[in-house]
Design a protein around this motif. Structure first.
Motif, mmCIF file in Angstrom:
data_model
loop_
_atom_site.group_PDB
_atom_site.id
_atom_site.type_symbol
_atom_site.label_atom_id
_atom_site.label_comp_id
_atom_site.label_asym_id
_atom_site.label_seq_id
_atom_site.Cartn_x
_atom_site.Cartn_y
_atom_site.Cartn_z
ATOM 1 N N PHE A 1 0.831 -1.202 0.000
ATOM 2 C CA PHE A 1 0.000 0.000 0.000
ATOM 3 C C PHE A 1 0.869 1.256 0.000
ATOM 4 O O PHE A 1 2.027 1.230 0.403
ATOM 5 C CB PHE A 1 -0.894 0.012 1.236
ATOM 6 N N ALA B 1 0.834 0.444 5.305
ATOM 7 C CA ALA B 1 -0.085 -0.334 6.142
ATOM 8 C C ALA B 1 0.652 -1.337 7.029
ATOM 9 O O ALA B 1 0.249 -2.478 7.161
ATOM 10 C CB ALA B 1 -1.126 -1.048 5.279
ATOM 11 N N TYR C 1 1.670 -2.892 10.632
ATOM 12 C CA TYR C 1 0.995 -2.926 11.928
ATOM 13 C C TYR C 1 1.908 -2.267 12.953
ATOM 14 O O TYR C 1 2.966 -2.795 13.271
ATOM 15 C CB TYR C 1 0.682 -4.365 12.322
ATOM 16 N N HIS D 1 1.864 -1.998 16.084
ATOM 17 C CA HIS D 1 2.087 -2.637 17.383
ATOM 18 C C HIS D 1 2.911 -3.900 17.259
ATOM 19 O O HIS D 1 3.216 -4.534 18.263
ATOM 20 C CB HIS D 1 0.747 -2.935 18.040
ATOM 21 N N PHE E 1 3.029 -11.873 9.457
ATOM 22 C CA PHE E 1 1.586 -11.801 9.739
ATOM 23 C C PHE E 1 0.765 -12.681 8.791
ATOM 24 O O PHE E 1 -0.063 -13.467 9.213
ATOM 25 C CB PHE E 1 1.115 -10.343 9.650
ATOM 26 N N ASP F 1 -6.219 2.817 10.912
ATOM 27 C CA ASP F 1 -6.046 2.915 9.466
ATOM 28 C C ASP F 1 -6.745 1.763 8.743
ATOM 29 O O ASP F 1 -6.483 0.596 9.007
ATOM 30 C CB ASP F 1 -4.547 2.895 9.172
ATOM 31 N N HIS G 1 -6.338 0.678 5.891
ATOM 32 C CA HIS G 1 -5.439 -0.156 5.085
ATOM 33 C C HIS G 1 -4.937 -1.377 5.850
ATOM 34 O O HIS G 1 -4.621 -2.395 5.253
ATOM 35 C CB HIS G 1 -4.251 0.664 4.601
ATOM 36 N N LEU G 2 -4.860 -1.253 7.186
ATOM 37 C CA LEU G 2 -4.401 -2.403 7.981
ATOM 38 C C LEU G 2 -5.348 -3.573 7.762
ATOM 39 O O LEU G 2 -4.927 -4.715 7.600
ATOM 40 C CB LEU G 2 -4.361 -2.042 9.463
ATOM 41 N N ALA H 1 -4.740 -7.141 5.883
ATOM 42 C CA ALA H 1 -5.042 -8.404 6.562
ATOM 43 C C ALA H 1 -6.006 -9.250 5.728
ATOM 44 O O ALA H 1 -5.906 -10.476 5.688
ATOM 45 C CB ALA H 1 -5.643 -8.117 7.930
ATOM 46 N N TYR I 1 -9.922 -12.913 13.892
ATOM 47 C CA TYR I 1 -8.468 -12.821 13.880
ATOM 48 C C TYR I 1 -8.045 -11.356 13.787
ATOM 49 O O TYR I 1 -7.155 -10.904 14.503
ATOM 50 C CB TYR I 1 -7.918 -13.612 12.690
ATOM 51 N N ARG J 1 -5.916 -9.474 16.615
ATOM 52 C CA ARG J 1 -4.528 -9.074 16.346
ATOM 53 C C ARG J 1 -4.364 -7.651 15.836
ATOM 54 O O ARG J 1 -3.255 -7.125 15.811
ATOM 55 C CB ARG J 1 -3.883 -10.051 15.355
ATOM 56 N N ILE J 2 -5.451 -7.025 15.411
ATOM 57 C CA ILE J 2 -5.313 -5.633 14.948
ATOM 58 C C ILE J 2 -6.145 -4.688 15.807
ATOM 59 O O ILE J 2 -5.629 -3.781 16.439
ATOM 60 C CB ILE J 2 -5.723 -5.485 13.467
ATOM 61 N N PRO K 1 -5.314 -4.509 19.917
ATOM 62 C CA PRO K 1 -4.042 -3.840 20.214
ATOM 63 C C PRO K 1 -4.031 -2.368 19.802
ATOM 64 O O PRO K 1 -3.519 -1.520 20.520
ATOM 65 C CB PRO K 1 -3.012 -4.617 19.396
ATOM 66 N N MET K 2 -4.630 -2.080 18.645
ATOM 67 C CA MET K 2 -4.627 -0.693 18.188
ATOM 68 C C MET K 2 -5.540 0.173 19.052
ATOM 69 O O MET K 2 -5.374 1.382 19.140
ATOM 70 C CB MET K 2 -5.097 -0.607 16.733
ATOM 71 N N HIS L 1 -0.439 -0.260 23.638
ATOM 72 C CA HIS L 1 0.466 0.147 22.586
ATOM 73 C C HIS L 1 0.123 1.575 22.165
ATOM 74 O O HIS L 1 -0.981 1.853 21.736
ATOM 75 C CB HIS L 1 0.319 -0.775 21.379
ATOM 76 N N TYR L 2 1.065 2.499 22.334
ATOM 77 C CA TYR L 2 0.852 3.864 21.843
ATOM 78 C C TYR L 2 1.481 4.010 20.473
ATOM 79 O O TYR L 2 2.518 3.427 20.204
ATOM 80 C CB TYR L 2 1.472 4.880 22.809
#
Lengths: 376, 310
Positions: free
Chosen positions: A82, A86, A88, A90, A99, B201, B203-204, B208, B217, B221-222, B225-226, B308-309
């Motif tokens: 992207f 994109a 992650y 964390h 991933f 975001d 796009h994450l 995925a 999932y 995992r996204i 945490p985000m 998580h920052y």
């Protein structure tokens, strides 16, 4: 390695107006295919349609030999990079790379090995334990690349992956992406708005404008024989000079709006049916009379001069607008000067004034280095 | 080189500016800070120190310090069955409201984060409890909890389940108040969590999806945490809010029945403004303050590790 085929593909958001229409193209296995066009031309949308992130509203998309219109993204055997990477935020670099393998439940040892191999290929070995925010822009870009490569998908889609990098790094990554693509033999579909990227990276380029294909072809073919004025001005920097001109067949003359007469080679206008055409000529074919000996010369008033050291770029009045010429070397020209300019008329393109169709091709300009020449 | 040195010599040494000039920036800063200092001083710091001061005294009817008793107020509290009962009720109340409230708000936020037609309507509805005052909401719940005409008992009657004395039964009262509190807090938590979700975001998720990750999932995992900084904020705020609940208690149960909903803040209020024992009330207030402080510190110490920052 798989081919991607788009047959009559179109996209509309409101079921009335197509934002993309009549896309017919076959992207060959292992090809580096570049989609290029100005912002808002639909190139990203097209890529997202191939990826399955955007619904295809008309036509057929084939991946390999299979129709893929309704397949979910994960079943299309592709990876994607992207524009904003994109990543992650964390997860560490290593976790980011693996991933996709985690999701596919690849055995753990295998996962580790593939991640390490990919990281090594991209020079990321020292950064595996870092978080994306601890990386520079170029390193992040590599992680995004690694994530696409590690999946070993036969098709890779890239959406303006280099647009966030500085000029030097961009030039470096251009060749690196190209090298990796050749080495792994991936079918690459690469979206960019940068014509330099398109020219230097693509095996073939497709130029899109307002959702329609303007031209598909190899970079040099497109540069030499642009299909219409849009392509002519989009590819090449500075862009091709265009001006409307009256055709005088008897004298083999083209007359611009301000009366400038350009003598064309004898007989080259014989097959032109139109009385008025768009004349297109690249800046490098407007030469100093000394270099362009024997070529027709016209006088023009200079409006702006940029001396770049190895070349001098200046603009002058031609027809109703301004043209740009590129001369090798450092030329002492002042704005307001009237200077003679030679035109390599054999390299001029003529476009139809109504529909922009190419009616006269420029002569081929490709040269080869001969054995004798190299020996000297 | 020599010319540069000559030039430098000609520049007269600048005189060191006086104290007044040197502190100019500091004084300007103070001026800007002054309004906050005054507001905080008058409404936060003065009452706080006054409370701590009063907690060491027995007071007269007007709330003025009369006899210095040292730590007697605190000793009295820790031996008092009523206060220990309050503390226990408060802890139970926090346990009822905070986890359930956060989970419900998160669930609603996840629903409302989907891109659907008319989702704006649901977002408005889910966050609307934020716009209802505690008093108004409590009155509405008072009717719903009513033993004979209340909605809950009527609903139960449809299935031939006997009446529950929601607010009158000591075993149910705290639970009932907790339900209404969760409802009142949902709007705020929902809105903050939705904001957090929308900040992730897009796009994450697309990336995925190409990798083939399913909804849960991605959630594990996204999304979580985000969302962790937002969740951490909401849990902290909810904890503090739960410790400080007052309005709904005052309207729904007045601490009853049998002291079962007499949370600490309500107990402080009763002690001070019904029994006029400002000394012990202040001691309770200080105790509550310390409790919230400790819980918040613990949360920062242990909870924040998982946050998580960006």
């Amino acid at each position: 390695m798989k081919k991607v085929e788009l047959i009559d593909v179109s996209k509309s958001y409101d079921r009335q107006k197509d934002v993309i229409s009549n896309i017919n193209v076959t992207i060959e296995p292992g090809e580096f295919f570049v989609l290029v066009g100005p912002s808002g031309c639909g190139k990203s949308t097209m890529l997202r349609m191939i990826a399955g992130l955007e619904e295809i509203t008309g036509g057929t998309l084939k991946i390999g030999e299979k129709t893929a219109n309704r397949l979910p993204p994960s079943k299309r055997d592709l990876s994607m990079v992207f524009q904003n990477y994109a990543l992650y935020p964390h997860l560490t670099v290593e976790e980011n790379i693996t991933f996709g393998l985690d999701v596919k439940k690849v055995p753990k040892a295998d996962r580790k090995k593939r991640a390490l191999d990919t990281a090594e290929m991209l020079g990321l070995t020292d950064y595996l334990k870092r978080k994306p925010r601890e990386l520079s822009g170029g390193q992040r870009q590599r992680v995004a690349l690694a994530r696409a490569i590690v999946s070993e998908a036969p098709i890779c889609l890239m959406d303006e992956p280099l647009s966030n990098l500085d000029a030097k790094l961009r030039a470096h990554m251009r060749s690196e992406i190209r090298r990796i693509q050749k080495r792994l033999g991936i079918t690459m579909i690469y979206v960019t708005h940068d014509q330099v990227e398109a020219m230097t990276m693509g095996d073939r380029i497709m130029i899109l404008h307002s959702g329609k294909i303007q031209q598909i072809g190899s970079p040099i073919e497109i540069y030499n024989h642009p299909a219409n004025p849009f392509v002519a001005t989009f590819i090449g920097s500075p862009p091709m000079n265009l001006a409307a001109a009256d055709v005088r067949k008897e004298a083999s003359l083209l007359v611009l709006a301000n009366g400038t007469e350009i003598v064309m080679p004898k007989g080259s206008l014989d097959e032109i049916a139109e009385e008025r055409v768009t004349l297109g000529i690249r800046p490098e074919f407007l030469m100093p009379p000394v270099t362009g000996e024997g070529l027709p010369v016209f006088d023009a008033e200079v409006t702006n001069v940029e001396v770049l050291g190895h070349e001098t770029v200046f603009s002058f009045v031609a027809g109703e607008g301004e043209w740009t010429a590129k001369w090798n070397g450092q030329w002492q020209i002042q704005p307001g000067d009237r200077i003679p300019i030679a035109v390599d008329t054999g390299s001029a393109c003529l476009f139809s004034l109504e529909d922009g169709r190419l009616i006269r091709k420029a002569a081929d300009r490709q040269r080869t280095v001969t054995k004798e020449g190299a020996a000297l | 080189m020599s010319t540069i040195r000559e030039g430098a010599a000609q520049v007269p040494a600048e005189k060191r500016p006086g104290v007044w000039t040197r502190t100019r920036r500091g004084r300007t800063a103070l001026l800007y800070l002054l309004p906050s200092f005054i507001l905080f001083g008058v409404f936060v710091f003065y009452p706080m120190f006054r409370t701590i001061y009063l907690s060491f005294f027995l007071t007269d009817q007007r709330g003025d310090a009369a006899v210095f008793v040292g730590l007697d107020n605190y000793r009295y509290l820790l031996e008092s069955a009523a206060f220990l009962n309050s503390a226990k009720a408060t802890i139970l109340f926090v346990l009822y409201t905070v986890p359930a409230g956060v989970v419900i708000a998160l669930f609603l936020a996840l629903l409302a984060n989907e891109k659907l037609k008319g989702i704006g309507f649901f977002r408005t509805v889910y966050s609307s409890t934020m716009g209802v005052s505690v008093a108004a909401a409590s009155v509405v719940w008072l009717f719903m909890f009513h033993p004979s005409i209340g909605m809950f008992n009527r609903f139960l009657a449809l299935f031939d389940i006997g009446q529950i004395q929601w607010l009158l039964d000591p075993d149910w009262a705290l639970f009932s108040v907790a339900i209404s509190t969760i409802w009142m807090n949902t709007g705020f938590s929902f809105l903050i969590l939705l904001g957090g979700l929308q900040n992730i975001d897009e796009h994450l998720y697309e990336s995925a999806k190409i990798d083939g990750a399913g909804y849960f999932y991605q959630l594990r995992r996204i999304t979580l945490p985000m969302l962790s900084p937002t969740l951490f904020f909401i849990i902290t705020i909810s904890l503090i809010n739960a410790f400080q609940s007052f309005g709904q208690i005052d309207i729904l149960t007045k601490g009853g029945p049998a002291q079962s909903t007499n949370l600490i803040v309500y107990s402080i209020y009763r002690e001070a403004f019904v029994n006029y024992q400002f000394g012990t009330a202040s001691a309770q207030a200080v105790f509550l303050f310390l409790c919230i402080l400790v819980v918040t510190i613990l949360q920062f110490k242990f909870g924040e590790r998982k946050v998580h920052y960006q």
